[in-house]
Design an enzyme around this catalytic site. Structure first.
Site, PDB file in Angstrom:
ATOM      1  CB  SER A 182      -3.399   5.397 -16.362  1.00  0.00           C
ATOM      2  OG  SER A 182      -3.423   6.854 -16.681  1.00  0.00           O
ATOM      3  N   GLY A 212      -5.892   1.700 -13.074  1.00  0.00           N
ATOM      4  CA  GLY A 212      -7.185   1.378 -12.310  1.00  0.00           C
ATOM      5  C   GLY A 212      -8.374   1.760 -13.004  1.00  0.00           C
ATOM      6  N   GLY A 222      -9.886   4.902  -5.562  1.00  0.00           N
ATOM      7  CA  GLY A 222      -8.481   4.282  -5.972  1.00  0.00           C
ATOM      8  C   GLY A 222      -7.326   4.716  -5.051  1.00  0.00           C
ATOM      9  CB  VAL A 223      -3.794   5.610  -5.845  1.00  0.00           C
ATOM     10  CG1 VAL A 223      -2.476   6.060  -4.881  1.00  0.00           C
ATOM     11  CG2 VAL A 223      -3.543   4.330  -6.661  1.00  0.00           C
ATOM     12  CG  ASP A 224      -7.182  11.074  -6.077  1.00  0.00           C
ATOM     13  OD1 ASP A 224      -6.334  11.743  -5.112  1.00  0.00           O
ATOM     14  OD2 ASP A 224      -7.630  11.781  -6.866  1.00  0.00           O
ATOM     15  CG  ASP A 233      -1.815   1.242   1.258  1.00  0.00           C
ATOM     16  OD1 ASP A 233      -1.830   2.047   0.538  1.00  0.00           O
ATOM     17  OD2 ASP A 233      -2.418   1.174   2.396  1.00  0.00           O
ATOM     18  CB  ILE A 234       1.391   3.796  -2.527  1.00  0.00           C
ATOM     19  CG1 ILE A 234       2.694   4.719  -2.996  1.00  0.00           C
ATOM     20  CG2 ILE A 234       0.334   4.769  -2.447  1.00  0.00           C
ATOM     21  CD1 ILE A 234       2.730   5.199  -4.263  1.00  0.00           C
ATOM     22  CE1 TYR A 257      -9.523   8.916 -14.694  1.00  0.00           C
ATOM     23  CE2 TYR A 257      -7.292   9.535 -15.202  1.00  0.00           C
ATOM     24  CZ  TYR A 257      -8.808   9.720 -14.668  1.00  0.00           C
ATOM     25  OH  TYR A 257      -8.998  11.231 -14.358  1.00  0.00           O
ATOM     26  CG  ASN A 314     -10.064  13.992 -10.204  1.00  0.00           C
ATOM     27  OD1 ASN A 314      -9.835  15.354 -10.115  1.00  0.00           O
ATOM     28  ND2 ASN A 314     -10.577  13.131  -9.479  1.00  0.00           N
TER      29      ASN A 314
HETATM   30  N1  AR6 Z   1      -1.062   1.541  -3.294  1.00  0.00           N
HETATM   31  C1  AR6 Z   1      -0.884   1.149  -4.201  1.00  0.00           C
HETATM   32  N2  AR6 Z   1      -1.392   1.147  -5.277  1.00  0.00           N
HETATM   33  C2  AR6 Z   1      -2.664   1.119  -5.393  1.00  0.00           C
HETATM   34  C3  AR6 Z   1      -3.507   1.545  -4.062  1.00  0.00           C
HETATM   35  C4  AR6 Z   1      -2.517   1.629  -3.114  1.00  0.00           C
HETATM   36  N3  AR6 Z   1      -3.182   1.977  -1.843  1.00  0.00           N
HETATM   37  N4  AR6 Z   1      -4.848   1.607  -4.424  1.00  0.00           N
HETATM   38  C5  AR6 Z   1      -5.041   1.397  -5.430  1.00  0.00           C
HETATM   39  N5  AR6 Z   1      -3.767   0.963  -6.298  1.00  0.00           N
HETATM   40  P1  AR6 Z   1      -6.442   4.214  -9.706  1.00  0.00           P
HETATM   41  P2  AR6 Z   1      -5.929   5.562 -12.310  1.00  0.00           P
HETATM   42  C6  AR6 Z   1      -3.384   0.306  -7.473  1.00  0.00           C
HETATM   43  O1  AR6 Z   1      -7.873   3.605  -9.986  1.00  0.00           O
HETATM   44  O2  AR6 Z   1      -6.252   4.388 -13.147  1.00  0.00           O
HETATM   45  C7  AR6 Z   1      -9.131   8.195  -8.899  1.00  0.00           C
HETATM   46  O3  AR6 Z   1     -10.389   8.442  -8.604  1.00  0.00           O
HETATM   47  C8  AR6 Z   1      -4.603   0.216  -8.626  1.00  0.00           C
HETATM   48  O4  AR6 Z   1      -4.866  -1.350  -8.129  1.00  0.00           O
HETATM   49  O5  AR6 Z   1      -6.425   4.614  -8.313  1.00  0.00           O
HETATM   50  O6  AR6 Z   1      -4.848   6.295 -12.704  1.00  0.00           O
HETATM   51  C9  AR6 Z   1      -8.455   9.588  -9.457  1.00  0.00           C
HETATM   52  O7  AR6 Z   1      -9.140  10.657  -8.733  1.00  0.00           O
HETATM   53  C10 AR6 Z   1      -4.164   0.597  -9.882  1.00  0.00           C
HETATM   54  O8  AR6 Z   1      -3.386  -0.689 -10.438  1.00  0.00           O
HETATM   55  O9  AR6 Z   1      -5.874   5.416 -10.820  1.00  0.00           O
HETATM   56  C11 AR6 Z   1      -8.709   9.613 -11.073  1.00  0.00           C
HETATM   57  O10 AR6 Z   1      -9.888   9.939 -11.109  1.00  0.00           O
HETATM   58  C12 AR6 Z   1      -3.275   1.554  -9.873  1.00  0.00           C
HETATM   59  O11 AR6 Z   1      -3.330   1.651  -8.220  1.00  0.00           O
HETATM   60  C13 AR6 Z   1      -8.689   8.236 -11.318  1.00  0.00           C
HETATM   61  O12 AR6 Z   1      -8.914   7.276 -10.252  1.00  0.00           O
HETATM   62  C14 AR6 Z   1      -4.178   2.789 -10.061  1.00  0.00           C
HETATM   63  O13 AR6 Z   1      -5.478   3.020  -9.976  1.00  0.00           O
HETATM   64  C15 AR6 Z   1      -7.236   7.809 -11.790  1.00  0.00           C
HETATM   65  O14 AR6 Z   1      -7.320   6.413 -12.303  1.00  0.00           O
END
Ligand code: AR6
Length: 353
Positions: free
Chosen positions: A116, A118, A31-33, A9-10, A120, A23
């Site tokens: 991107s 997740g 997600g991570v955000d 977990d980052i 995206y 975003n």
């Molecule tokens: N630690 C590490 N990796 C993670 C974590 C974590 N805690 N949580 C998720 N991941 P995403 P995107 C992985 O959807 O595709 C947001 O709503 C996850 O499994 O977070 O760039 C923003 O506000 C995936 O492989 O990011 C934007 O609207 C990766 O992180 C949108 O999502 C990215 O998933 C951005 O989408």
């Protein structure tokens, strides 16, 4: 170890900076955000409100607040639209801009999620390739420890074909080796102990001294009557035996016409560690480090075994790690990141360190 793939977990990482995939509003999301904003507390949102948003491919920086890191670098990745809408360029730009900001702030360690990949929708395998290429490009001229953090096993997959090729390569050799009952003890050792513990190093050295060393030197084939193929003299053999890992490595780098930095960067080994090896003729590297150099030097399997022997290690079919290394070397694939992806997929220790 300038680029490492780790699982976790980052938000828990105490790096100088972690990268958030936001975003364009920078005002939080899923997600991570979402995870980063929850862990950092509302001060992060207040700081983000002052940034005036962020366009895809750009990056902005704030403090880390309640996170264990000092900075959060916010970037906006491309939404996947099939691959012909400049997604790759935008994704590359995210890594480049985030790393540029990290360097500007003097960060020595930065962690990225797979941008991107997740919501995206960027295909994970391709997202990982772009991440590796962009980060490697940056590390060519900079010294930084960069992590790619993969959240769970499902979010990380090497291609099915590569996975099944390696799996059957392992099966063939593992089974073959394990049909000898006297290997039972070795079978029960854990990978990590086999790679790192002192006892294992001594055991490996003893095993190797007992058998394969004789094969690889004394029984090396040569053709009688052909001048160039004359067997080496005893003096030459002893000289070679005396050569330490450090000396052998430096000699090989020269023979391959590489510079030191070309070699340690290709090996994914930290400059400081390389300096230690260079300055200490008796330096004993870990097995993954020794193999990383063999890979960087594009050594054949026999040459790899010779180099490993200098560090007191051998390759064995009792270890999945060793068999995976053998798979890549015999297939002439010397890309340390592809090897690490495969090691990661099979839950093994990665090269470099
Ligand atoms: N630690 C590490 N990796 C993670 C974590 C974590 N805690 N949580 C998720 N991941 P995403 P995107 C992985 O959807 O595709 C947001 O709503 C996850 O499994 O977070 O760039 C923003 O506000 C995936 O492989 O990011 C934007 O609207 C990766 O992180 C949108 O999502 C990215 O998933 C951005 O989408």
């Amino acid at each position: 170890m300038p680029l490492q793939i780790i699982r976790g977990d980052i938000t828990k990482l105490a790096c100088d900076a972690i990268v958030n995939v936001a975003n364009p509003s920078l005002l939080g999301g899923g997600g991570v955000d979402g995870a980063i904003h929850r862990a950092a507390g509302k001060e992060l949102l207040l700081a983000c409100e002052k940034l005036g948003g962020c366009r895809p491919g750009e990056a902005k920086i704030t403090g880390g607040y309640r996170l264990p890191c000092q900075y959060v670098i916010h970037t906006v990745g491309p939404v996947w639209r099939g691959g012909n809408s400049g997604e790759r360029e935008t994704l590359t730009s995210c890594y480049r801009e985030a790393l540029r900001l990290a360097a500007e702030k003097g960060c020595r360690s930065v962690a990225f999620p797979l941008i991107s990949s997740g919501s995206y929708g960027y295909p994970k395998e391709q997202a990982l390739k772009v991440a590796e290429e962009s980060i490697t490009e940056f590390l060519r001229d900079s010294e930084m420890l960069v992590y790619i953090v993969v959240f769970d096993r499902d979010s990380f997959r090497i291609s099915e074909k590569l996975f099944s090729d390696i799996a059957s390569f392992i099966d063939d050799r593992y089974v073959e080796e394990h049909s000898f009952p006297r290997r039972k003890g070795a079978e029960e050792r854990t990978q990590r102990q086999a790679l790192f513990s002192k006892e294992e190093q001594e055991q490996d050295a003893a095993d190797f001294a007992a058998a394969p060393a004789k094969e690889s030197i004394a029984a090396r084939p040569y053709t009688v009557g052909k001048r160039l193929d004359l067997p080496p003299s005893l003096e030459e053999l002893l000289k070679k035996e005396d050569e330490s890992f450090s000396q052998a490595l430096l000699r090989k780098i020269d023979e391959k016409g590489m510079t030191d930095s070309e070699c340690y960067k290709k090996a994914n080994v930290d400059r400081k560690l390389f300096s230690k090896i260079r300055s200490d003729v008796h330096y004993h590297p870990s097995k993954p480090t020794a193999i990383a150099f063999a890979v960087a030097l594009e050594l054949s399997l026999d040459e790899t075994k010779d180099l490993l022997m200098k560090a007191g290690f051998a390759l064995s079919h009792s270890s999945k790690f060793d068999i995976i290394i053998e798979y890549f070397i015999t297939n002439g694939n010397y890309n340390v990141f592809e090897i690490n992806e495969a090691l990661f997929a099979f839950d093994q220790v990665l090269l470099g360190v």
